[in-house]
Design a protein around this motif. Structure first.
Motif, PDB file in Angstrom:
ATOM      1  N   SER A  69       0.804  -1.230   0.000  1.00  0.00           N
ATOM      2  CA  SER A  69       0.000   0.000   0.000  1.00  0.00           C
ATOM      3  C   SER A  69       0.835   1.278   0.000  1.00  0.00           C
ATOM      4  CB  SER A  69      -0.931   0.018   1.219  1.00  0.00           C
ATOM      5  OG  SER A  69      -0.173  -0.014   2.423  1.00  0.00           O
ATOM      6  N   ASN A  70       2.156   1.164  -0.113  1.00  0.00           N
ATOM      7  CA  ASN A  70       3.017   2.343  -0.082  1.00  0.00           C
ATOM      8  C   ASN A  70       3.013   3.038  -1.444  1.00  0.00           C
ATOM      9  OD1 ASN A  70       4.952   4.284   0.364  1.00  0.00           O
ATOM     10  ND2 ASN A  70       6.677   2.861   0.340  1.00  0.00           N
ATOM     11  N   THR A  71       2.378   4.205  -1.516  1.00  0.00           N
ATOM     12  CA  THR A  71       2.314   4.959  -2.782  1.00  0.00           C
ATOM     13  C   THR A  71       3.334   6.086  -2.834  1.00  0.00           C
ATOM     14  OG1 THR A  71       0.610   6.426  -1.859  1.00  0.00           O
ATOM     15  CG2 THR A  71      -0.146   4.448  -3.039  1.00  0.00           C
ATOM     16  N   PHE A  72       4.181   6.217  -1.801  1.00  0.00           N
ATOM     17  CA  PHE A  72       5.155   7.300  -1.763  1.00  0.00           C
ATOM     18  C   PHE A  72       6.241   7.075  -2.816  1.00  0.00           C
ATOM     19  CE2 PHE A  72       9.203   9.034  -0.111  1.00  0.00           C
ATOM     20  CZ  PHE A  72       8.856  10.373  -0.048  1.00  0.00           C
ATOM     21  N   LYS A  73       6.545   8.118  -3.581  1.00  0.00           N
ATOM     22  CA  LYS A  73       7.605   8.068  -4.587  1.00  0.00           C
ATOM     23  C   LYS A  73       8.811   8.862  -4.093  1.00  0.00           C
ATOM     24  CE  LYS A  73       5.253   7.345  -9.011  1.00  0.00           C
ATOM     25  NZ  LYS A  73       6.193   6.374  -9.549  1.00  0.00           N
ATOM     26  N   PRO A  74       9.924   8.194  -3.821  1.00  0.00           N
ATOM     27  CA  PRO A  74      11.122   8.935  -3.419  1.00  0.00           C
ATOM     28  C   PRO A  74      11.607   9.852  -4.540  1.00  0.00           C
ATOM     29  CG  PRO A  74      11.343   6.571  -2.978  1.00  0.00           C
ATOM     30  CD  PRO A  74      10.139   6.751  -3.839  1.00  0.00           C
ATOM     31  N   ARG A  75      12.326  10.894  -4.155  1.00  0.00           N
ATOM     32  CA  ARG A  75      12.911  11.814  -5.129  1.00  0.00           C
ATOM     33  C   ARG A  75      14.416  11.587  -5.187  1.00  0.00           C
ATOM     34  NH1 ARG A  75       9.986  16.420  -6.740  1.00  0.00           N
ATOM     35  NH2 ARG A  75       7.869  16.484  -5.917  1.00  0.00           N
ATOM     36  N   GLY A 123       3.848  16.249  -1.786  1.00  0.00           N
ATOM     37  CA  GLY A 123       3.535  14.878  -2.142  1.00  0.00           C
ATOM     38  C   GLY A 123       2.262  14.348  -1.525  1.00  0.00           C
ATOM     39  N   ALA A 124       1.713  15.071  -0.558  1.00  0.00           N
ATOM     40  CA  ALA A 124       0.485  14.597   0.087  1.00  0.00           C
ATOM     41  C   ALA A 124      -0.724  15.030  -0.714  1.00  0.00           C
ATOM     42  CB  ALA A 124       0.403  15.115   1.518  1.00  0.00           C
ATOM     43  N   ALA A 125      -1.731  14.208  -0.746  1.00  0.00           N
ATOM     44  CA  ALA A 125      -2.944  14.566  -1.477  1.00  0.00           C
ATOM     45  C   ALA A 125      -3.714  15.616  -0.722  1.00  0.00           C
ATOM     46  CB  ALA A 125      -3.803  13.320  -1.667  1.00  0.00           C
ATOM     47  N   ALA A 126      -4.323  16.512  -1.415  1.00  0.00           N
ATOM     48  CA  ALA A 126      -5.119  17.569  -0.815  1.00  0.00           C
ATOM     49  C   ALA A 126      -6.592  17.312  -1.141  1.00  0.00           C
ATOM     50  CB  ALA A 126      -4.675  18.931  -1.338  1.00  0.00           C
ATOM     51  N   PRO A 127      -7.499  17.704  -0.231  1.00  0.00           N
ATOM     52  CA  PRO A 127      -7.233  18.272   1.084  1.00  0.00           C
ATOM     53  C   PRO A 127      -7.176  17.221   2.187  1.00  0.00           C
ATOM     54  CG  PRO A 127      -9.535  18.450   0.613  1.00  0.00           C
ATOM     55  CD  PRO A 127      -8.940  17.702  -0.549  1.00  0.00           C
ATOM     56  N   SER A 128      -7.160  15.941   1.858  1.00  0.00           N
ATOM     57  CA  SER A 128      -7.253  14.895   2.865  1.00  0.00           C
ATOM     58  C   SER A 128      -5.915  14.490   3.427  1.00  0.00           C
ATOM     59  CB  SER A 128      -7.936  13.664   2.249  1.00  0.00           C
ATOM     60  OG  SER A 128      -7.189  13.200   1.153  1.00  0.00           O
ATOM     61  N   ALA A 129      -4.810  15.240   3.068  1.00  0.00           N
ATOM     62  CA  ALA A 129      -3.479  14.828   3.497  1.00  0.00           C
ATOM     63  C   ALA A 129      -3.378  14.816   4.999  1.00  0.00           C
ATOM     64  CB  ALA A 129      -2.446  15.802   2.916  1.00  0.00           C
TER      65      ALA A 129
END
Length: 476
Positions: free
Chosen positions: A354-360, A465-471
């Motif tokens: 479930s990890n959707t984070f994309k490193p930079r 990187g967080a979705a708005a506005p539910s971050a």
């Protein structure tokens, strides 16, 4: 909405750090009703984990083979720090009133912390977590990932500056039917054996097709190879994947013809090659040259593979590379480096569960210079910056020193310390830092727990990187 947390990193809007740096920032908690809690604590940690399933065949009780699913897992904690910012561990019940509260966090990332990674069978994750320990209900947990990069200087090994060169040939049974046995010969070379994201891999390829088989296309591909390791059983388990991250089509070469290709392949934003031998997740790269043929001709395609290293700091002088045999001599000029990198999200679409984070990862803009020799508006320097720089954020002008000495720390900055009056004036870092904009007056019901805050504090926007506005919205 019951509770919401917004994380912000000090002078680092992208949340990108190098191993060994200090990470600091604030967690802003908003509650719309009172809560009965025991404590609030912030955790900063980094860990790696792998997990995958395989079908195995074992002998059953009756001696007959039976198939079953076996899960292989591994977990490794690299660092972890907890800080109670309100209340204490196992303390008595407290009343957290309705309102906004700000808590600081700070920790030092170990100098050997591995680079952030998100793949199909594992991850290397670095995150900040705020936990509200509730006495009679489930805890509220809020998390924000950030990127850590273990620097990989390509200049540390001489072999990285060596070119890749090979000659391979292949014969086909199709030609032997008609009495011809001449092969297809590929001669390929590159300027170096190591590159950084954003750099062009210039190559020179000669395909001498003496055979009776037509080459449909000459392809050049960059593959990312990931090896996952698990220790969940008595025997160490390995899982290897190969993903194409860059592709180049050069064209066809008909039979009894010869063609030359002077082309390049751009390295996308991708994970640097792994340095450790025993890491649970190892990343390596393969540069593949393919002479594609029809299957019915027999013998398969003519393929030449090279191991390729991807780093975070480019080779000295490699920014002036024009191709094999045309590399400019290394003279230590100011143009030896392409300037500070920007930080782009990983080009790979793979993710661990479930990890959707994309490193930079650092991405160099080779050759994209302005009127004053600046790359994307960033002045050229004699060496690359080892500190992250915000992408698409225009640099601020050089500050004008006032009375007394000044010391400008590298990006990202920690809270400034007092400087003795006799201290000399320090040089500016090679690339401009981002100074915080003047803050407006605080708004609304605002309270500070755990530390004092300046009167001009302004609530920060959502973390990148967080979705708005539910971050950052946790359990209700």
């Amino acid at each position: 909405m019951s509770s919401k947390v917004t994380f912000a990193f000090d002078n680092n809007p992208l949340g990108v750090y190098h191993a060994g740096q200090v990470i600091s920032g604030t967690a802003e908690l908003t509650t719309d009703r009172p809560k009965t809690i025991r404590s609030i604590f912030i955790t900063i940690n980094g860990y790696g984990e792998t997990r995958w399933q395989e079908s195995v065949e074992k002998a059953g009780a009756d001696g007959k083979p039976t198939k079953s699913i076996e899960t292989h897992t591994s977990t490794e904690i690299y660092y972890s720090s907890d800080k109670y910012v309100y209340g204490q561990s196992g303390g008595s019940q407290l009343e957290l009133p309705k309102g906004k509260f700000v808590f600081p966090f700070q920790a030092t990332i170990p100098p050997n912390a591995p680079t952030s990674f998100n793949g199909s069978h594992g991850q290397i994750k670095h995150e900040v977590t705020l936990t509200i320990d509730r006495s009679v209900r489930y805890n509220n947990i809020f998390k924000q990932c950030f990127t850590v990069i273990l620097p990989h200087d390509l200049n540390s090994k001489r072999e990285n500056a060596q070119p890749l060169k090979r000659i391979e040939e292949k014969s086909f049974w199709w030609g032997s039917i008609f009495g011809a046995h001449k092969p297809m010969v590929m001669d390929v070379c590159t300027s170096y054996s190591a590159y950084v994201p954003g750099q062009k891999i210039h190559f020179h390829l000669v395909l001498d097709n003496q055979s009776d088989v037509q080459c449909q296309d000459v392809k050049v591909r960059l593959f990312k190879n990931v090896t996952y390791r698990a220790n969940s059983t008595a025997k160490e388990q390995l899982k290897t994947t190969e993903t194409r991250i860059a592709d180049k089509h050069c064209g066809e070469v008909v039979k009894h013809n010869k063609a030359q290709f002077h082309e390049f392949l751009v390295v996308p934003a991708t994970t640097p090659s792994t340095l450790g031998e025993r890491d649970p997740i190892r990343v390596s790269y393969t540069l593949r040259f393919i002479a594609k043929t029809f299957r019915l001709h027999g013998g398969g395609d003519l393929i030449v593979d090279f191991p390729l290293t991807i780093g975070t700091v480019p080779l000295l002088g490699s920014g002036e590379d024009k191709g094999p045999g045309q590399t400019a001599p290394v003279n230590g000029s100011v143009n030896s480096y392409p300037g500070a990198p920007i930080f782009q999200e990983d080009v790979s679409d793979e993710q661990f569960e479930s990890n959707t984070f994309k490193p930079r990862y650092p991405f160099y803009t080779f050759g994209q210079t302005g009127a004053n020799g600046a790359a994307n508006g960033v002045p050229a320097a004699t060496q690359p910056s080892l500190y992250p720089k915000a992408e698409d954020t225009p640099p601020h002008p050089k500050p004008t020193p006032g009375p007394g000495p000044h010391k400008i720390p590298p990006y990202p900055t920690n809270p400034p310390a007092s400087v003795p009056a006799a201290a000399p004036v320090a040089n500016l870092p090679p690339y401009p830092t981002n100074s915080p904009a003047p803050a407006a007056a605080p708004v609304g019901n605002f309270e500070v727990l755990g530390f004092s805050i300046p009167p001009d504090y302004q609530p920060t926007p959502s973390a990148p990187g967080a979705a708005a506005p539910s971050a950052g919205i946790g359990w209700k």
